[in-house]
Scaffold this motif. Sequence first.
Motif: not given
Length: 204
Positions: A8-27
Motif C-alpha cells: 500500500x501507499x507510503x506517501x501521504x496525500x500532498x506529499x511528493x512521491x519519491x523513488x524508494x527502494x531497498x535502502x528506504x524502509x518506509x511504513x
Amino acid sequence: MFVIVRHGKTFAAGEAPRRIGARTDLPLTDEGEQEARRLGDHFAELGWRFGRALVSPLLRAQQTAAPILAAQGTAITPEPADFLAEIDHGPDENQTEDAVLARIGHAALHAWDHAAEPPSGWIVNAPARIAAWADLFARPPAGPDTPVLLVTSNGAARFALLADPALREVAAALPSLKLPTGGYGMIRRSSDGRLEVPVWGQRP
C-alpha cells in the motif's frame, strides 16, 4: 495460482512521491493500511484461501500482508523471500520523480516501465530475480485451487512477467509492467499448461 500484491501507499496525500527502494524502509500511511485491509476483504469475498504467503522483508510489504492474511480466518505464517525485496535505485534512491527524470530521462524510465530495463546506476540483478520467479512457477502447487500470495514492491513484481515465454508475450502487450500501490496481479496455469495473466494492475 499466484496472487502478486504491491504494498500500500507510503506517501501521504500532498506529499511528493519519491523513488524508494531497498535502502528506504518506509511504513504504510493510513491510506496504505486501508488499501491493505481492502485487499484482505476483497480476496476473502472472492473465496481465495492462500496456502502459502511469500513476503518481501521490507516493512511496507509486511504491513500489507498482515491484514490480508488476517482476513483469511486461518493461521498462515508468512515466509520471507529476498527476491521480492525492492530494487536499489542507486543515485536515484529516495529522490523525487522530477529529480530522477532530470538524471535518466523519459526514454530510460519508459524502458524500465515497459521492458524492465533498469536505468544506469540502478542495482537490480534481473537474471537472479527472473530465475527465482521461474523456479517458483515450476514448482507443483499445494493444490489445484490453493493460491499462493506474494507481497512485494513495484520494482520486483514486474520480473514475474519475464520468467516464462508465455508471460513475456503478455508483458509485451500490457500498457505498463507497473502494479499500482494496493493493487495486484494474478498468474495461473491454463488447462493446456501455459502460464496466463488474467489480471494485472487491479485494485479492489
